[in-house]
Design a protein around this motif. Structure first.
Motif, short mmCIF file in Angstrom:
data_model
loop_
_atom_site.label_atom_id
_atom_site.label_comp_id
_atom_site.label_asym_id
_atom_site.label_seq_id
_atom_site.Cartn_x
_atom_site.Cartn_y
_atom_site.Cartn_z
N ARG A 134 -8.46 61.97 -6.13
CA ARG A 134 -9.33 60.92 -5.58
C ARG A 134 -8.58 59.59 -5.47
NH1 ARG A 134 -11.47 58.72 -2.19
NH2 ARG A 134 -12.99 57.09 -2.54
N GLU A 135 -7.72 59.32 -6.46
CA GLU A 135 -6.95 58.07 -6.42
C GLU A 135 -5.96 58.07 -5.25
OE1 GLU A 135 -7.05 57.02 -11.22
OE2 GLU A 135 -5.50 58.34 -10.42
N LEU A 136 -5.39 59.24 -4.94
CA LEU A 136 -4.47 59.32 -3.80
C LEU A 136 -5.20 59.04 -2.49
CD1 LEU A 136 -1.68 59.92 -2.66
CD2 LEU A 136 -2.17 62.36 -2.84
N GLU A 137 -6.41 59.60 -2.38
CA GLU A 137 -7.21 59.30 -1.17
C GLU A 137 -7.48 57.80 -1.05
OE1 GLU A 137 -9.91 63.35 -1.38
OE2 GLU A 137 -10.93 61.43 -1.14
N ARG A 138 -7.81 57.18 -2.19
CA ARG A 138 -8.13 55.74 -2.17
C ARG A 138 -6.90 54.92 -1.77
NH1 ARG A 138 -10.07 54.72 -7.59
NH2 ARG A 138 -11.69 56.26 -7.27
N ILE A 139 -5.71 55.31 -2.24
CA ILE A 139 -4.48 54.60 -1.86
C ILE A 139 -4.32 54.65 -0.34
CG2 ILE A 139 -1.95 54.76 -1.88
CD1 ILE A 139 -2.17 55.69 -4.81
N LEU A 140 -4.51 55.84 0.24
CA LEU A 140 -4.32 55.99 1.70
C LEU A 140 -5.38 55.19 2.45
CD1 LEU A 140 -3.36 59.76 1.75
CD2 LEU A 140 -1.84 57.81 2.17
N GLU A 141 -6.61 55.20 1.95
CA GLU A 141 -7.66 54.40 2.60
C GLU A 141 -7.30 52.92 2.56
OE1 GLU A 141 -11.01 57.63 1.14
OE2 GLU A 141 -11.08 55.59 0.31
N GLN A 142 -6.82 52.47 1.40
CA GLN A 142 -6.44 51.05 1.25
C GLN A 142 -5.31 50.68 2.21
OE1 GLN A 142 -4.94 50.18 -2.73
NE2 GLN A 142 -4.16 48.20 -2.11
N ALA A 151 -2.32 68.21 0.34
CA ALA A 151 -2.04 67.26 -0.76
C ALA A 151 -0.60 66.75 -0.72
CB ALA A 151 -2.32 67.94 -2.11
N ARG A 152 0.33 67.65 -0.40
CA ARG A 152 1.72 67.22 -0.38
C ARG A 152 1.98 66.23 0.75
NH1 ARG A 152 6.88 71.20 -0.50
NH2 ARG A 152 6.79 70.84 1.73
N MET A 153 1.33 66.46 1.89
CA MET A 153 1.49 65.52 3.01
C MET A 153 0.85 64.17 2.68
SD MET A 153 0.95 68.06 6.20
CE MET A 153 0.84 66.78 7.45
N ARG A 154 -0.27 64.20 1.97
CA ARG A 154 -0.89 62.93 1.54
C ARG A 154 0.06 62.16 0.63
NH1 ARG A 154 -6.75 64.79 -0.64
NH2 ARG A 154 -7.07 66.20 1.07
N ALA A 155 0.66 62.88 -0.30
CA ALA A 155 1.59 62.23 -1.23
C ALA A 155 2.78 61.65 -0.47
CB ALA A 155 2.06 63.24 -2.28
N ALA A 156 3.26 62.39 0.53
CA ALA A 156 4.41 61.91 1.32
C ALA A 156 4.05 60.65 2.10
CB ALA A 156 4.90 63.01 2.26
N LYS A 169 -1.03 64.31 -8.87
CA LYS A 169 -1.38 65.22 -9.96
C LYS A 169 -2.43 66.26 -9.55
CE LYS A 169 -2.53 61.67 -12.50
NZ LYS A 169 -2.92 60.74 -13.57
N GLY A 170 -2.36 67.39 -10.21
CA GLY A 170 -3.31 68.48 -10.00
C GLY A 170 -2.78 69.70 -10.72
N ALA A 171 -3.38 70.87 -10.48
CA ALA A 171 -2.86 72.10 -11.08
C ALA A 171 -1.42 72.32 -10.62
CB ALA A 171 -3.73 73.28 -10.68
N ALA A 172 -1.16 71.97 -9.35
CA ALA A 172 0.22 71.82 -8.86
C ALA A 172 0.43 70.32 -8.66
CB ALA A 172 0.41 72.56 -7.55
#
Ligand SMILES: NC(=O)C1=CN([C@@H]2O[C@H](COP(=O)(O)OP(=O)(O)OC[C@H]3O[C@@H](n4cnc5c(N)ncnc54)[C@H](O)[C@@H]3O)[C@@H](O)[C@H]2O)[C@@H](O)CC1
Ligand SMILES: Nc1ncnc2c1ncn2[C@@H]1O[C@H](COP(=O)(O)OP(=O)(O)O)[C@@H](O)[C@H]1O
Length: 266
Positions: A134-142, A151-156, A169-172
């Motif tokens: 959820r925090e990663l989504e919020r970073i991208l929204e900001q 998820a990996r593309m979001r992180a990239a 973070k996550g199970a992977a």
């Protein structure tokens, strides 16, 4: 073993790395206890905490080794910073905001978690950010960036926009450099799905970064340090959960020294 410092005859508490910590709050003081405990257990020369009095008291009750400061005391003399665990950006007061911004602007490497993630765009030195989903989504929204499905593309996308190593973070857990180069670490146990284990991970990463500050100037090496921290965290959790027993976050921190010793023996 690369990144796991072992003291020699010429070392002292300062040469082994000084980690500055600004974590915890009146609402979540326990997150500071978890991160500081994890940092000590990962092998560090000194941990210095800047926090409100209640947070200091709880940390000192668990770890009297920790050197404590009020939030408005000068923040200097550290090799790296750990910021944001146990804080909520919406409830941040001016003293905390200015302490976090000062740390991010100082140029020392920073590990940024939870309630300081929104301030990362102001960072001056190397940074590792540790969002959950959820925090990663919020970073991208900001940032006004599209929220990719993967998820990996979001992180990239976040790593490139923030010029930081992202530990998604996550199970992977995906450790991604600003260039998009990524390493994925599968957790050694799903018993990590319990409150506070992310605070423990942040403390471990803070200690590893503070012990290797020169290496953090290159993203590839910083990501390698972060990936080691994620792997050790999973292994410590698996050791704590042996026989698939339930664990709590402090159990993970307590198993870190044995996991490090086993790595050093390899
Ligand atoms: N003992 C303590 O003091 C603890 C303090 N904590 C602190 O509590 C604050 C808020 O943490 P949270 O963001 O977890 O708060 P919440 O549990 O309130 O979650 C906030 C939002 O994020 C989502 N979310 C939470 N974990 C997620 C995950 N792993 N993947 C995807 N979505 C997720 C939730 O569903 C919710 O929508 C942070 O500062 C954190 O460091 C937590 O680490 C728990 C333990
Ligand atoms: N199902 C799961 N399997 C393995 N690891 C998990 C699982 N869920 C969460 N984790 C790990 O547990 C930690 C949780 O961190 P986080 O979501 O920040 O929690 P908290 O804020 O409570 O500390 C992360 O290291 C994450 O990778």
């Amino acid at each position: 073993m690369q990144w796991l410092r072992v003291p020699g005859s010429d070392d002292d508490k300062r040469s082994m790395g000084v980690l500055g910590v600004i974590t915890g709050s009146e609402r979540y003081p326990g997150a500071a206890v978890l991160g500081v405990e994890a940092a000590w257990r990962t092998g560090i020369g000194m941990v210095r905490l800047w926090a409100p009095r209640r947070v200091q008291d709880l940390v000192l009750a668990r770890r009297p080794e920790t050197v404590c400061h009020a939030l408005d005391e000068p923040a200097d003399g550290v090799d790296a910073w750990l910021l944001g665990s146990g804080q909520d950006a919406r409830e941040r007061d001016p003293a905390l905001r200015s302490a976090l911004l000062e740390a991010l602007a100082a140029g020392a490497p920073c590990v940024v978690d939870a309630g300081a993630l929104d301030l990362v765009p102001g960072h001056a030195g190397p940074a590792v950010v540790t969002p959950h989903g959820r925090e990663l989504e919020r970073i991208l929204e900001q940032l006004g960036a599209p929220v990719e499905a993967d998820a990996r593309m979001r992180a990239a996308a976040a790593a490139a926009a923030l010029d930081a190593v992202v530990v998604a973070k996550g199970a992977a857990t995906h450790v991604v450099e600003p260039s998009g180069a990524a390493t994925t670490v599968e957790a050694a146990t799903h018993r990590l799905a319990t409150a506070g284990t992310g605070d423990v991970l942040a403390g471990m990463l803070g200690a590893l970064v503070a012990a290797n500050p020169d290496a953090t100037r290159e993203s590839e090496r910083l990501a390698s340090i972060a990936a080691l921290g994620v792997a050790l965290h999973g292994q410590a959790a698996a050791a704590a959960a042996e026989g698939d027993r339930p664990i709590a976050a402090l159990d993970v921190a307590e198993h870190v020294p044995a996991v490090i010793a086993a790595r050093l023996e390899r």
